[in-house]
Design a protein around this motif. Structure first.
Motif, PDB file in Angstrom:
ATOM      1  N   PRO A 173     -50.575  41.265 -58.428  1.00  0.00           N
ATOM      2  CA  PRO A 173     -49.789  40.078 -58.022  1.00  0.00           C
ATOM      3  C   PRO A 173     -48.509  40.418 -57.280  1.00  0.00           C
ATOM      4  CG  PRO A 173     -49.533  40.518 -60.375  1.00  0.00           C
ATOM      5  CD  PRO A 173     -50.614  41.433 -59.879  1.00  0.00           C
ATOM      6  N   ARG A 174     -47.990  41.643 -57.372  1.00  0.00           N
ATOM      7  CA  ARG A 174     -46.713  41.982 -56.746  1.00  0.00           C
ATOM      8  C   ARG A 174     -46.867  42.640 -55.387  1.00  0.00           C
ATOM      9  NH1 ARG A 174     -42.151  42.502 -59.742  1.00  0.00           N
ATOM     10  NH2 ARG A 174     -41.242  42.798 -57.680  1.00  0.00           N
ATOM     11  N   ILE A 175     -48.103  42.837 -54.934  1.00  0.00           N
ATOM     12  CA  ILE A 175     -48.349  43.488 -53.651  1.00  0.00           C
ATOM     13  C   ILE A 175     -48.502  42.415 -52.580  1.00  0.00           C
ATOM     14  CG2 ILE A 175     -49.936  44.933 -52.317  1.00  0.00           C
ATOM     15  CD1 ILE A 175     -50.520  46.452 -54.871  1.00  0.00           C
ATOM     16  N   LYS A 176     -47.697  42.563 -51.532  1.00  0.00           N
ATOM     17  CA  LYS A 176     -47.660  41.567 -50.461  1.00  0.00           C
ATOM     18  C   LYS A 176     -48.798  41.783 -49.486  1.00  0.00           C
ATOM     19  CE  LYS A 176     -44.502  39.796 -46.879  1.00  0.00           C
ATOM     20  NZ  LYS A 176     -43.142  39.959 -46.266  1.00  0.00           N
ATOM     21  N   THR A 177     -48.864  43.009 -48.898  1.00  0.00           N
ATOM     22  CA  THR A 177     -49.913  43.326 -47.930  1.00  0.00           C
ATOM     23  C   THR A 177     -50.349  44.767 -48.103  1.00  0.00           C
ATOM     24  OG1 THR A 177     -48.333  44.046 -46.244  1.00  0.00           O
ATOM     25  CG2 THR A 177     -48.991  41.717 -46.222  1.00  0.00           C
ATOM     26  N   THR A 178     -51.553  45.073 -47.619  1.00  0.00           N
ATOM     27  CA  THR A 178     -52.061  46.441 -47.560  1.00  0.00           C
ATOM     28  C   THR A 178     -52.665  46.663 -46.189  1.00  0.00           C
ATOM     29  OG1 THR A 178     -54.250  45.859 -48.394  1.00  0.00           O
ATOM     30  CG2 THR A 178     -52.596  46.482 -50.024  1.00  0.00           C
ATOM     31  N   ARG A 179     -52.605  47.915 -45.718  1.00  0.00           N
ATOM     32  CA  ARG A 179     -53.212  48.260 -44.436  1.00  0.00           C
ATOM     33  C   ARG A 179     -53.555  49.745 -44.418  1.00  0.00           C
ATOM     34  NH1 ARG A 179     -49.607  51.109 -41.341  1.00  0.00           N
ATOM     35  NH2 ARG A 179     -47.391  50.963 -41.925  1.00  0.00           N
TER      36      ARG A 179
ATOM     37  N   ILE B 257     -47.945  52.286 -59.082  1.00  0.00           N
ATOM     38  CA  ILE B 257     -47.456  50.992 -58.569  1.00  0.00           C
ATOM     39  C   ILE B 257     -46.346  50.459 -59.464  1.00  0.00           C
ATOM     40  CG2 ILE B 257     -48.118  48.573 -58.172  1.00  0.00           C
ATOM     41  CD1 ILE B 257     -50.859  49.625 -57.241  1.00  0.00           C
ATOM     42  N   ASP B 258     -46.538  50.588 -60.800  1.00  0.00           N
ATOM     43  CA  ASP B 258     -45.509  50.135 -61.741  1.00  0.00           C
ATOM     44  C   ASP B 258     -44.215  50.920 -61.538  1.00  0.00           C
ATOM     45  OD1 ASP B 258     -47.349  48.397 -62.753  1.00  0.00           O
ATOM     46  OD2 ASP B 258     -47.819  49.606 -64.527  1.00  0.00           O
ATOM     47  N   ASP B 259     -44.328  52.258 -61.409  1.00  0.00           N
ATOM     48  CA  ASP B 259     -43.140  53.094 -61.229  1.00  0.00           C
ATOM     49  C   ASP B 259     -42.433  52.794 -59.912  1.00  0.00           C
ATOM     50  OD1 ASP B 259     -43.665  54.273 -63.621  1.00  0.00           O
ATOM     51  OD2 ASP B 259     -44.622  56.074 -62.770  1.00  0.00           O
ATOM     52  N   ALA B 260     -43.229  52.540 -58.835  1.00  0.00           N
ATOM     53  CA  ALA B 260     -42.642  52.255 -57.520  1.00  0.00           C
ATOM     54  C   ALA B 260     -41.896  50.932 -57.535  1.00  0.00           C
ATOM     55  CB  ALA B 260     -43.728  52.244 -56.452  1.00  0.00           C
ATOM     56  N   LEU B 261     -42.446  49.932 -58.237  1.00  0.00           N
ATOM     57  CA  LEU B 261     -41.763  48.647 -58.358  1.00  0.00           C
ATOM     58  C   LEU B 261     -40.444  48.807 -59.095  1.00  0.00           C
ATOM     59  CD1 LEU B 261     -44.799  46.313 -59.166  1.00  0.00           C
ATOM     60  CD2 LEU B 261     -43.258  46.083 -57.203  1.00  0.00           C
ATOM     61  N   LEU B 262     -40.489  49.594 -60.190  1.00  0.00           N
ATOM     62  CA  LEU B 262     -39.286  49.830 -60.979  1.00  0.00           C
ATOM     63  C   LEU B 262     -38.248  50.598 -60.169  1.00  0.00           C
ATOM     64  CD1 LEU B 262     -38.020  49.369 -63.756  1.00  0.00           C
ATOM     65  CD2 LEU B 262     -38.972  51.566 -64.469  1.00  0.00           C
ATOM     66  N   ALA B 263     -38.700  51.506 -59.303  1.00  0.00           N
ATOM     67  CA  ALA B 263     -37.785  52.300 -58.487  1.00  0.00           C
ATOM     68  C   ALA B 263     -37.191  51.472 -57.333  1.00  0.00           C
ATOM     69  CB  ALA B 263     -38.509  53.517 -57.935  1.00  0.00           C
TER      70      ALA B 263
ATOM     71  N   LYS C 283     -42.053  49.714 -49.739  1.00  0.00           N
ATOM     72  CA  LYS C 283     -43.308  50.173 -49.128  1.00  0.00           C
ATOM     73  C   LYS C 283     -43.626  51.572 -49.624  1.00  0.00           C
ATOM     74  CE  LYS C 283     -43.438  51.571 -44.842  1.00  0.00           C
ATOM     75  NZ  LYS C 283     -43.422  51.595 -43.355  1.00  0.00           N
ATOM     76  N   VAL C 284     -44.901  51.834 -49.979  1.00  0.00           N
ATOM     77  CA  VAL C 284     -45.349  53.166 -50.406  1.00  0.00           C
ATOM     78  C   VAL C 284     -46.698  53.453 -49.770  1.00  0.00           C
ATOM     79  CG1 VAL C 284     -44.119  53.147 -52.608  1.00  0.00           C
ATOM     80  CG2 VAL C 284     -46.449  52.238 -52.481  1.00  0.00           C
ATOM     81  N   SER C 285     -47.091  54.754 -49.831  1.00  0.00           N
ATOM     82  CA  SER C 285     -48.385  55.169 -49.275  1.00  0.00           C
ATOM     83  C   SER C 285     -49.227  55.816 -50.363  1.00  0.00           C
ATOM     84  CB  SER C 285     -48.183  56.178 -48.131  1.00  0.00           C
ATOM     85  OG  SER C 285     -47.519  55.574 -47.049  1.00  0.00           O
ATOM     86  N   ILE C 286     -50.519  55.501 -50.374  1.00  0.00           N
ATOM     87  CA  ILE C 286     -51.465  56.123 -51.307  1.00  0.00           C
ATOM     88  C   ILE C 286     -52.471  56.905 -50.472  1.00  0.00           C
ATOM     89  CG2 ILE C 286     -53.176  55.767 -53.086  1.00  0.00           C
ATOM     90  CD1 ILE C 286     -51.739  53.222 -53.877  1.00  0.00           C
TER      91      ILE C 286
ATOM     92  N   VAL D 279     -51.404  51.967 -46.902  1.00  0.00           N
ATOM     93  CA  VAL D 279     -49.974  51.644 -46.962  1.00  0.00           C
ATOM     94  C   VAL D 279     -49.815  50.299 -47.660  1.00  0.00           C
ATOM     95  CG1 VAL D 279     -47.861  51.266 -45.642  1.00  0.00           C
ATOM     96  CG2 VAL D 279     -49.569  52.926 -44.841  1.00  0.00           C
ATOM     97  N   ILE D 280     -48.919  50.242 -48.658  1.00  0.00           N
ATOM     98  CA  ILE D 280     -48.727  49.052 -49.493  1.00  0.00           C
ATOM     99  C   ILE D 280     -47.305  48.542 -49.297  1.00  0.00           C
ATOM    100  CG2 ILE D 280     -48.688  48.157 -51.852  1.00  0.00           C
ATOM    101  CD1 ILE D 280     -50.680  50.363 -52.586  1.00  0.00           C
ATOM    102  N   GLU D 281     -47.146  47.223 -49.116  1.00  0.00           N
ATOM    103  CA  GLU D 281     -45.837  46.589 -49.062  1.00  0.00           C
ATOM    104  C   GLU D 281     -45.712  45.629 -50.233  1.00  0.00           C
ATOM    105  OE1 GLU D 281     -45.064  44.759 -45.326  1.00  0.00           O
ATOM    106  OE2 GLU D 281     -45.372  46.591 -44.161  1.00  0.00           O
ATOM    107  N   PHE D 282     -44.598  45.728 -50.958  1.00  0.00           N
ATOM    108  CA  PHE D 282     -44.375  44.885 -52.136  1.00  0.00           C
ATOM    109  C   PHE D 282     -43.639  43.599 -51.756  1.00  0.00           C
ATOM    110  CE2 PHE D 282     -44.389  49.228 -53.925  1.00  0.00           C
ATOM    111  CZ  PHE D 282     -45.524  49.101 -54.731  1.00  0.00           C
ATOM    112  N   MET D 283     -43.756  42.627 -52.620  1.00  0.00           N
ATOM    113  CA  MET D 283     -43.040  41.354 -52.438  1.00  0.00           C
ATOM    114  C   MET D 283     -41.542  41.554 -52.669  1.00  0.00           C
ATOM    115  SD  MET D 283     -45.542  38.648 -54.352  1.00  0.00           S
ATOM    116  CE  MET D 283     -47.237  38.394 -53.828  1.00  0.00           C
TER     117      MET D 283
END
Length: 787
Positions: free
Chosen positions: A764-770, A730-736, A740-743, A783-787
């Protein structure tokens, strides 16, 4: 090669030495049939075979060839339907076992790639194990040739009957011996004509009845088979007959099996014979400290420190000889018992050995020729029966040689021209040598004639040699001096023995002036030869000292390198430990900062991510750091630094960019989120990275984006490790900069899915998950969407 030549060169005696190393009669037969080959290709192959076996012995020490016997006659008889005895079948089984063990021995060496054995390997490959036949024989016959009860059910039953009959008969006869002891000569049960009997006194013959089978020499004792056991003995005899017939049937069956496998058995035998023979040659080479000679078909011989193999190693004096090419005749002079004949035999015998595939007792780089013919006239062949003198006998042999010799011949002549008038004999010797030279043969001759001492100086292609004589001790040294003719030592010897000085002086006056000059010339040559030999020995000693010093230096250098590596490893270990401790401390600080953030303190998340990335990338790899190519970097002293230049800070092993100049020797450098002052000497300019960047953070974003995937696959991971990876991802994806990413956690037990949901819900930086849609993996993907 003629039988006589083999005898005078002692080739047969050499083969007797070789015979002591064979392991079986198979190898013995090969050695006894051994003769030199005239074909250089065949000789080269033989030499390579021996070399391969020498390598095997050097590696393994010995080759297992025990238990192998010559079963050729047994096999051939079985092939034509003949029956084999139990002992013969046992020998076949033992040979099969020995062959199988030998095959396995060489197969292991080749399979482990310890040696390359193309020639011996070809022999081994042809050996057929025939394990079923070996087991069939061993199941029926023991090692002593006894047919076992288990060979067949019938044999087991018959032998059980035989034992029962024998027990019953002995029991009844022992009753006789106890009840009629006084009537017997001895209380024992014995056998006569394969029938059980008891020894009865003559006078009690009528008391027993039955059958008399024998009597003692005096007639006082009769060996009687009592009537009550005649029937039992008959039954026993019949049972033994059945046993004999069953054994014959078993042996016939086994013999038939041997006949069926006859071709394979004979091939095995031939291959084992060849292996035994080659290994014997290798063992002989080790015993006489022999080397593989170089070979040629040009008639060139170069013996280096060559030794006669039949002489004791403590007594033999090595010789050095180089003849062939331009030098086709070698004339050896010197006193009797000085070693001239031994030199001739050494040259001839070593040539024969080489052409027989044997290594020769000499030093490395020895070279021998493959001759079509080797002729030798050596020793006193005087024949009383034929009324031939020594001269006539020698001349008869020489005439025979001259009728057969050609340019591919080696001719060895001992005391050429001896046994007749010296003047005529010397002239005849020179004429014979000239004739041999004209035919192109290689000739080595010994002589006493002083006229031949100057032969090599007057003839093209001839060379003088002599055996050294020590006038101080009045004994020969047996050293061969090539290029120096032998000189007369009569005056010196006579003086040492006390002959009147006046007589010696008078004898010298009688000598011609030319003869005296020749003697002085020879003495000078001898002196020079000794000086050359002494210089050579000194040079060899210096060379040996240099080689020793070189080896010592190599060992010291290797020790230094080992110590250096150990020191570097120790430094690396300490540095890694210090870095780990620092990193752990930094992680604790970041964790505390995150706790503060959760409690409401204003700490930006991207600052936390950038700080941890910087800590991970800042780890120096001390021992694995490779020097940078000059084409990629240049020292800062090569040109003035400028703001915006990409540089490498050497002490930190980190890349950054210059922000501004502090003074002439110091610059402010941006390293990730940090800025620090760096001296010019601690920087290198990166030529391949001259493009300007806006900030260190955008550079970090671009670099990180190259390594971060838009999805993380956790399937197959352990729970704790998976959670750690999710947090870092999650930290690396935010920095990149992903939105939106998938786990991907899969279905499984649902533990990973629950863990991921719980972890991302608190971020705190994740907007929604589904959950993933139908085309996104469904419940197995979050699936994660960031703020």
């Amino acid at each position: 090669m003629m039988e006589r030549v083999q005898r005078v060169l002692e080739y047969d005696k050499m083969k007797q030495q070789l015979l002591s190393f064979v392991a079986s009669s198979l190898g013995r037969r090969k050695v006894e049939a051994l003769i030199p080959s005239r074909q250089i290709d065949e000789v080269i192959e033989w030499q390579r075979e021996t070399a391969e076996a020498v390598d095997v012995l050097r590696l393994k020490g010995a080759v297992p060839l025990g238990g192998i016997t010559d079963i050729g006659a047994h096999v051939k008889r079985a092939q034509i339907g003949g029956g084999l005895s139990a002992t013969e079948l046992t020998e076949i089984a033992a040979t099969l076992y020995g062959g199988k063990r030998t095959k396995q021995f060489f197969t292991n060496i080749i399979a482990d790639e310890l040696l390359s054995l193309p020639l011996l390997g070809a022999y081994v490959e042809q050996i057929v194990p025939l394990t079923p036949l070996e087991q069939a024989i061993k199941q029926c016959i023991d090692d002593h040739g006894y047919v076992l009860d288990q060979a067949s059910g019938t044999l087991r039953t018959v032998r059980a009957q035989i034992r029962t009959f024998e027990t019953t008969i002995r029991t009844k006869l022992e009753q006789f011996t106890r009840s009629s002891r006084s009537m017997l000569s001895d209380a024992l049960v014995t056998i006569r004509n394969d029938r059980y009997v008891i020894p009865v006194k003559q006078e009690y013959r009528s008391s027993f009845g039955g059958i008399v089978h024998d009597q003692s020499a005096s007639g006082a004792t009769l060996f009687i088979e009592p009537g009550v056991i005649v029937s039992l003995n008959n039954q026993l005899t019949e049972a033994k007959s059945r046993e004999k017939r069953e054994i014959e049937r078993i042996l016939a069956d086994l013999s038939n099996q041997v006949g069926v496998e006859g071709a394979s058995l004979l091939l095995n035998l031939e291959m084992l014979a060849q292996i035994d023979f080659v290994v014997a040659k290798a063992q002989y080479a080790n015993a006489i400290r022999a080397v593989q000679p170089k070979l040629n078909d040009q008639g060139y011989i170069h013996l280096k420190q060559a030794r006669h193999p039949l002489l004791s190693a403590d007594e033999v004096v090595p010789i050095e000889v180089a003849i062939g090419n331009d030098i086709r005749s070698l004339v050896i002079t010197g006193p009797n018992t000085g070693g001239k004949t031994v030199t001739l035999k050494t040259i001839g015998l070593l040539s024969c050995m080489a052409q027989s595939g044997l290594h020769v007792p000499a030093e490395e780089e020895t070279e021998l020729a493959v001759f079509a013919h080797i002729f030798a006239d050596i020793g006193d062949e005087q024949s009383i029966e034929q009324s031939l003198s020594t001269f006539s006998s020698h001349m008869k042999n020489i005439v025979s040689i001259l009728e057969q010799v050609n340019e591919q011949s080696l001719v060895l002549l001992d005391e050429l021209g001896a046994g007749t008038d010296p003047t005529e004999g010397a002239a005849l010797a020179m004429a014979i040598l000239d004739h041999l030279y004209g035919l192109g043969a290689l000739a080595v001759a010994t002589t006493h004639y002083s006229e031949l001492k100057g032969y090599a100086y007057e003839r093209t292609g001839a060379l003088n040699a002599s055996v050294e004589f020590d006038v101080e001790t009045l004994r020969p040294t047996y050293r061969l001096l090539v290029g120096v003719p032998g000189r007369s030592n009569a005056f010196a010897i006579s003086k040492r023995l006390g002959l009147n000085e006046g007589i010696i002086t008078a004898a010298k006056v009688e000598m011609t002036r030319e003869a005296g000059q020749v003697e002085r010339m020879i003495a000078s040559l001898e002196q020079r030869q000794k000086e050359v030999e002494q210089a050579r020995e000194e040079a060899l000693a210096v060379q040996q000292d240099a080689e020793t010093l070189k080896k010592q230096l190599a060992r010291e250098f290797a020790r230094f390198e080992r110590e250096k590596q150990l020191r570097l490893q120790e430094v690396d270990k300490k540095a890694a430990q210090a870095l780990t401790e620092a990193k752990e401390e930094a992680e604790m600080i970041i964790a505390e900062l995150r706790d503060l953030q959760k409690q409401g303190t204003a700490v930006k998340d991207h600052q936390l991510i950038e700080a941890r990335k910087h800590l991970e990338e800042a780890a120096p790899k001390l021992s694995q750091q490779k020097p940078t190519s000059k084409g990629q970097m240049e020292k800062m002293t090569e040109r003035a630094p400028q703001p915006g230049d990409e540089v490498k800070v050497l002490s930190l092993n980190q890349n950054g960019s210059i922000v501004k100049k502090v003074d002439d020797k110091t610059f402010l450098v941006q390293l990730g989120m940090m800025k620090m002052s760096v001296a010019t000497d601690d920087m290198q300019l990166l030529k391949s990275s001259k493009k300007e960047t806006n900030t260190a953070s955008t550079t970090s974003l671009k670099r990180t984006n190259m390594h971060v995937s838009p999805e993380l696959d956790l399937r197959g991971e352990r729970y704790e490790e998976a959670m750690r990876r999710v947090e870092k991802y999650i930290d690396d994806a935010l920095l990149a900069g992903y939105s939106k990413v998938s786990i991907i956690h899969g279905h499984g037990t649902g533990a990973l899915r629950k863990g991921v949901k719980k972890l991302v819900a608190a971020h705190p930086r994740i907007k929604t998950t589904r959950d993933g849609g139908m085309n996104e993996g469904g419940l197995g993907n979050t699936v994660i969407e960031f703020m």
